[in-house]
Each structure stands twice: as C-alpha cells, then as structure tokens.
Design a protein around this motif. Sequence first.
Motif, PDB file in Angstrom:
ATOM      1  N   SER A 105       0.828  -1.218   0.000  1.00  0.00           N
ATOM      2  CA  SER A 105       0.000   0.000   0.000  1.00  0.00           C
ATOM      3  C   SER A 105       0.852   1.254   0.000  1.00  0.00           C
ATOM      4  O   SER A 105       0.431   2.312  -0.511  1.00  0.00           O
ATOM      5  CB  SER A 105      -0.937  -0.006   1.221  1.00  0.00           C
ATOM      6  OG  SER A 105      -1.811  -1.106   1.189  1.00  0.00           O
ATOM      7  N   ALA A 135      -0.409   5.525  -3.764  1.00  0.00           N
ATOM      8  CA  ALA A 135      -0.935   6.671  -3.005  1.00  0.00           C
ATOM      9  C   ALA A 135      -2.458   6.653  -2.965  1.00  0.00           C
ATOM     10  O   ALA A 135      -3.117   6.464  -3.986  1.00  0.00           O
ATOM     11  CB  ALA A 135      -0.447   7.970  -3.625  1.00  0.00           C
ATOM     12  N   GLY A 136      -3.007   6.799  -1.751  1.00  0.00           N
ATOM     13  CA  GLY A 136      -4.446   6.926  -1.571  1.00  0.00           C
ATOM     14  C   GLY A 136      -5.217   5.618  -1.636  1.00  0.00           C
ATOM     15  O   GLY A 136      -6.443   5.641  -1.605  1.00  0.00           O
ATOM     16  N   ILE A 137      -4.539   4.512  -1.759  1.00  0.00           N
ATOM     17  CA  ILE A 137      -5.221   3.220  -1.868  1.00  0.00           C
ATOM     18  C   ILE A 137      -4.684   2.273  -0.790  1.00  0.00           C
ATOM     19  O   ILE A 137      -3.475   2.167  -0.591  1.00  0.00           O
ATOM     20  CB  ILE A 137      -5.014   2.581  -3.255  1.00  0.00           C
ATOM     21  CG1 ILE A 137      -5.603   3.474  -4.353  1.00  0.00           C
ATOM     22  CG2 ILE A 137      -5.637   1.188  -3.317  1.00  0.00           C
ATOM     23  CD1 ILE A 137      -5.386   2.966  -5.749  1.00  0.00           C
ATOM     24  N   VAL A 138      -5.621   1.638  -0.081  1.00  0.00           N
ATOM     25  CA  VAL A 138      -5.236   0.645   0.923  1.00  0.00           C
ATOM     26  C   VAL A 138      -5.462  -0.748   0.330  1.00  0.00           C
ATOM     27  O   VAL A 138      -6.591  -1.103  -0.037  1.00  0.00           O
ATOM     28  CB  VAL A 138      -6.047   0.814   2.221  1.00  0.00           C
ATOM     29  CG1 VAL A 138      -5.658  -0.273   3.224  1.00  0.00           C
ATOM     30  CG2 VAL A 138      -5.849   2.196   2.807  1.00  0.00           C
TER      31      VAL A 138
END
Length: 416
Positions: A259, A263-266
């Motif tokens: 992750s 960026a911005g994503i789990v």
Amino acid sequence: MRPDAADAPGALDLDKLFAARLHAARARPYLATALFALHTVESRQVPTMGVDRYWRCYVSPAFVDRTPVEDLAGVWVHEVSHLLRDHHGRSDRVARERGLTGPGERLRMNIAADCEINDDVYGDGLVRPQGAVRPKTLGLPEGQLMEDYLRQFRLGLRTQSLAWLDCGSGADGLEREWELGPDGAHGLSAQERDAVRFRVAQGLKGRPGKAPDGWQRWAEEVFHPPQPWRELLGAAVRSAASGPGAGEDYTYGRPSRRSAGVAGIVLPSIRRRPPRVCVIIDTSGSVSDAELGSALIEVAAISRAVGGRSDLVTVVPCDAAARIAHPLCRAEGIPLVGGGGTDLRTGFAKALRTRPRPDVVVVLTDGQTPWPATRPPCRTVVGLFPRQQTGWSWDENDPDYVPDSPPAWARVVDIG
C-alpha cells in the motif's frame, strides 16, 4: 536352537554346516536361491546362528558341533526366513510407529518374528530345531504376523527362558557388536537382496499348493506389495491443505505493505486460516458396508490430518444425488444414506455450494461414477476402494463397460 553353557572352542565344521544347507535346499527347493545367497561368517559371540540385514550368516562352531545335521537344516531355513520376510525393516518401522526402544523391545520383536516363521515352516522333511519358539509356547494363535504377535504379549514369566534368543539384526533390526556392518565384506546390496526375494517368490508361485500358507501369502505380497494407503491418504490431504491458496483469504485488518507504493489506496494482505475440508462418501449400491465403515474411519483420520478441528470438516453422502452436508462432530454419527446408482458430480456440486466453501475436497469411492468435466476451484484427493476383477462386471447390462479413471487434476490413493 538354545546355546549350551558348556560350549568348547573349536574350528567351524564347514562340511557339516554346508551339508545341512544342502539338506534344507532339498527339503525346501523354493528357498534354495536364498539359502545359497547367504555368506557364512564364523563367530564365537553369536549364541547359535544369526543373520544381519546384509545377508551374512554368523555361526557358532560349538553350536554346529553339537547339533544334528537335520536340526541345522531347520535353523538354516529359519534364519533365511527372517531376511526374506524383511523382519529387520518391519521391526524398524514398528519401533518408529509405536515408540519401542531398547534391547528388551528388540528381543520381543525377535520372539514375535520367530512366532510368525515357526508356526508352519517345519515338517514335511524339515525337523523343528530344539527350543524353537512357537506361538503356542506363549499361548497365542497361529497364522499371524510379527506385528500382530507384538500386540499380544510382553516380556515376563513365559519369556524368561527365551532371554538367550539372538537371531541378529536380520531378525529385529538392532545391530550387534559381532556383526560386520554395512561396510564389511560379502554383504549383499539392496538390489541383490531384492533380486533374491523376487527369485524365491517366483519359485513359490511356480509351485502352487507345495508351500505353507505363510509363504504363499509372502510371495503374493512380493509381486503385489501392499501400499501404506493410510499414510498416503493422510499425506495427500495434508499436502493439499497446506499448498498455496488453500486456507488463504484477503483481509484489511492488516494492510498490505505494498500500500505504501500506491498513493491513496489501501491494499489488503493475505491471511492464512485453517483449511476447510469436505469429504464426499460414495454410498451407492456398489460400495459395501465394510467400505462405508472404513470411510468413516478415514473421516476421523482426515480430521486429525488437518489439525484435529472437526468444525473444519463436513461430510456429503452421495449416490446418484447428494444429500445434506453434515458437519463433523463424531464420525460414527454421520448417516450414510444411499444405495442407488452413482453420480458424484452432484456430490462435487453440493460440496462447492457449502458455505464457507471448502479448500480441499476428499472423495472416497469405488470409482464407478462420472466425474466433473471441469476442475473444481479447490484441491481434490480421491481415495479409491478396490474392486475385485475376477467374475465381477462393472455393469450387468454392458460387460465391456469400464468407468472413467479419476481425472488428472485429482490426487489418487488406492485404499485397502
């Protein structure tokens, strides 16, 4: 066979010893190849005669001097029988499986091996040597194997007179200090030992009705060795349950380390959980009650193979139609309803519809069934019950019909 405390040192009488071997070969011609494969080693440490696993025969000169030729012939046959029946290898396996250690347990194995041999090896031209251990000496039934006898007696009053018994490592697997070991001269290689056994088995198969039942059973197993199918089935289930993908699922409870690169994503991580197993049991009319009983025993064994979690095992009885998927509480309590035709494709469909879906499907069947056309989305292990070929047809209406073999995507283990 019992040693005499008043043994006097002297040279080994080879003429007498080899005359006894010739007498043994004449009395038991199917054992001649094995008898003449033994290499004789003179030893004053062995009580009478003994063998090691490399087919050397250790002989006490004093024992030969005091023993009649006819009795010596019986001892020759007795000692070579230990080697042909692989008592050393079988004793090692029993010791590992049952945790038997120490010389006392090995003596017990030697006694049990003697009981297996001596119940039917003598007579018909072969004299039973003095002191030969027989099953009835210990109050045991005849016709059983070493492993069976081991379960039925312990060292005690009845065996006190047998403390002298020592047939060498060829009888119980425990090496003696008087043996030459694997690096000594005149030992047979593993390939040579197998060749001797095969030649003897050929001789026995060529003389139907001439040999005792114990030898005929042994010869049959040489040509058709029994598989350790319970070990194979358990190993197949454990391998399928521990392979990549089995028991794996995604979880956001612990985000993936990847992750950080997005960026911005789990991203979820992979979680390992105990694998779930579904057992499909063939309950059609072609499967006997004994085989169904064996299937229930295997269900309990499969539960142990995946860690003993009965809540992770379900059972689907199936003939031409699959019924309820039973959670495993006690194997004895599972109703095996059926008795009609066989179509295990419905069993696969039922197993794959259970929730949560299984990671491994185990099928216990006689193989008289159509199989799914496509590979299931889980690993599959097939345990095949044996079918008798003589005088038996797969289909009364079509004698030439032979059912399809299990598909290539299944791991197959022959049961029984």
